[in-house]
Scaffold this motif. Structure first.
Motif: not given
Length: 474
Positions: A434-444
């Motif tokens: 849960c700690q690793q996945c709090q922020k969604s993976l995105t490409v900017s």
């Protein structure tokens, strides 16, 4: 001739890599043949492609500056120039920042699977490969059809054009134009004879190569994202069986060894028994040797020995497999995060330039669409430009949005795995997830925007706004 073995992500992307090399991209690695003379020939081919592509684009720019006499002609020439600016920028961008692409291509080559989840990993990797090749076939077919349609429309258009007399704005004159795919200024007569034929062949080659350069690099981006999404699906799929196994580590479960046998029918793990655990090598699941040695207390590489039954009903070999499976999940997710980050490093500025150029191009195309009066060559040309440009933006956004959704659902999958019934080690594992996945993976795009369907909506909104401004200025 020296053969090299393609493995990992490079092997999965071999058709796309090979096509990039055949179209003159500065992709000088991953060749089956090596040698001084062969490499020199490749360098010569890349330089020749660079020369031909750049000079034709320069002729387009010269036409825009020198040979446009009215607003409509200037708008059409600007659209064409901006449309092919994608190819030039991406071709040059890849040549300059090729090391970042090599880093991304090589990111997955040393990552191994875990014996408990090898079937799931192989299945999702095969799914990713199938999606990559299907995307390559679809966009490749669109590229070929676009070139054929472009060439066909050329011979359907009127070879004469009325323009404003540069000496008298109140008069119009009729001029002959060569029947070529794009309007361009040339230092030679491109209207008649052999020079026209050679110019036509040059433009046909340039048109195909330019569209291929941009589309192949777009396909490579989408393939990277598809691969990351399938890896996230793999991690979500193995969460539930992993929780079931980890719950037995500090729990007294008389028949907990049956979980290994039952898992072959209840999940995606193979049949694990005391007879075949000796064959499993778990060295590859750790990010470095220190982690493996520290976990294994002495660096024993293979699961062997220690066959006694513990209070939890598991043998020492099975306990080691369970703990290594937990480590595998955490390490694999960390690797996905790094992989997505490397995609952003490779494509960031190129994505920013692509979206800015596409926004301006779509605005001008929307303005040109207001002048369509019927089904003719002009209408088909404008609509073709419009659909192609929208497709280029959409293919980025739909795959970027999939990455966001898949990464966001990992934490939901972890939370729904009945972690509250597990052992302390299982609960700790869920906290880490849960700690690793709090922020969604995105490409900017160079950190100015996130590639998603929201970006596609923003581009369309900006196009409408700029279009209304152009209509008011008419």
């Amino acid at each position: 001739m020296q053969k090299i073995k393609m493995h990992g992500l490079v092997g999965d992307l071999w058709p796309n890599i090979r096509l990039m090399q055949l179209t003159g991209h500065w992709l000088l690695e991953y060749h089956e043949e090596t040698g001084g003379m062969v490499r020199l020939i490749r360098l010569g081919f890349c330089w020749l492609t660079t020369f031909l592509v750049t000079f034709q684009f320069a002729f387009l720019a010269c036409f825009l500056i020198l040979d446009t006499y009215d607003a409509d002609q200037m708008a059409a020439a600007t659209i064409t120039t901006l449309f092919f600016l994608h190819s030039i920028t991406k071709f040059a961008y890849f040549a300059i920042r090729s090391k970042y692409f090599y880093r991304t291509l090589g990111a997955w080559n040393q990552v191994n699977s875990h014996p408990l989840f090898a079937e799931s990993n192989a299945r999702h990797r095969a799914t990713a490969l199938s999606r990559m090749r299907k995307l390559l076939m679809i966009i490749g077919s669109i590229t070929i059809l676009s070139v054929l349609a472009w060439t066909t429309v050329t011979f359907l258009s009127d070879p004469h054009r009325e323009i404003t007399d540069p000496d008298n704005e109140n008069l119009t004159i009729t001029v002959e134009i060569p029947q070529l795919m794009v309007d361009a200024w040339y230092p030679w007569d491109a209207k008649h004879g052999m020079t026209y034929f050679l110019t036509f062949v040059y433009q046909l080659y340039w048109l195909f190569i330019s569209l291929s350069h941009a589309n192949l690099l777009d396909i490579l981006f989408c393939s990277f994202v598809i691969f990351a999404c399938e890896q996230l699906k793999h991690l979500k799929e193995i969460l539930q069986p992993l929780m079931e196994l980890s719950a037995t580590l500090d729990s007294v479960v008389p028949n907990s060894g049956d979980l290994f046998r039952a898992s072959s029918t209840g999940s995606n793990m193979p049949l694990i028994t005391n007879d075949n655990t000796n064959d499993f090598d778990i060295r590859g699941i750790y990010s470095n040797r220190a982690d493996f040695n520290g976990f294994n207390n002495g660096g024993v590489a293979t699961v062997n020995g220690g066959g006694g039954i513990g209070p939890n009903g598991l043998t020492k070999k099975q306990e080691l497999l369970v703990r290594s499976a937990i480590k595998y999940w955490v390490e694999r997710h960390k690797h996905v995060v790094k992989f997505v980050s490397s995609i952003g490093d490779a494509y960031g500025s190129a994505l920013l330039l692509h979206m800015l150029t596409s926004t301006v191009t779509l605005t001008l195309l929307a303005y040109q669409a207001t002048k369509i009066e019927g089904v003719d060559v002009y209408a088909s040309t404008v609509i073709g430009y419009l659909l192609y440009t929208l497709g280029q933006v959409f293919v980025f956004c739909i795959h970027g949005n999939e990455l966001i959704e898949e990464s966001s659902s990992v934490m939901e999958a972890a939370y729904s795995c009945h972690w509250y019934d597990g052992s302390e080690e299982a609960k700790t594992f869920v906290q880490i997830v849960c700690q690793q996945c709090q922020k969604s993976l995105t490409v900017s795009g160079a950190k100015f925007f996130t590639v998603s369907l929201d970006l596609f909506a923003s581009v369309l909104g900006a196009v409408v706004t700029y279009f209304m401004v152009l209509v008011q200025l008419k």
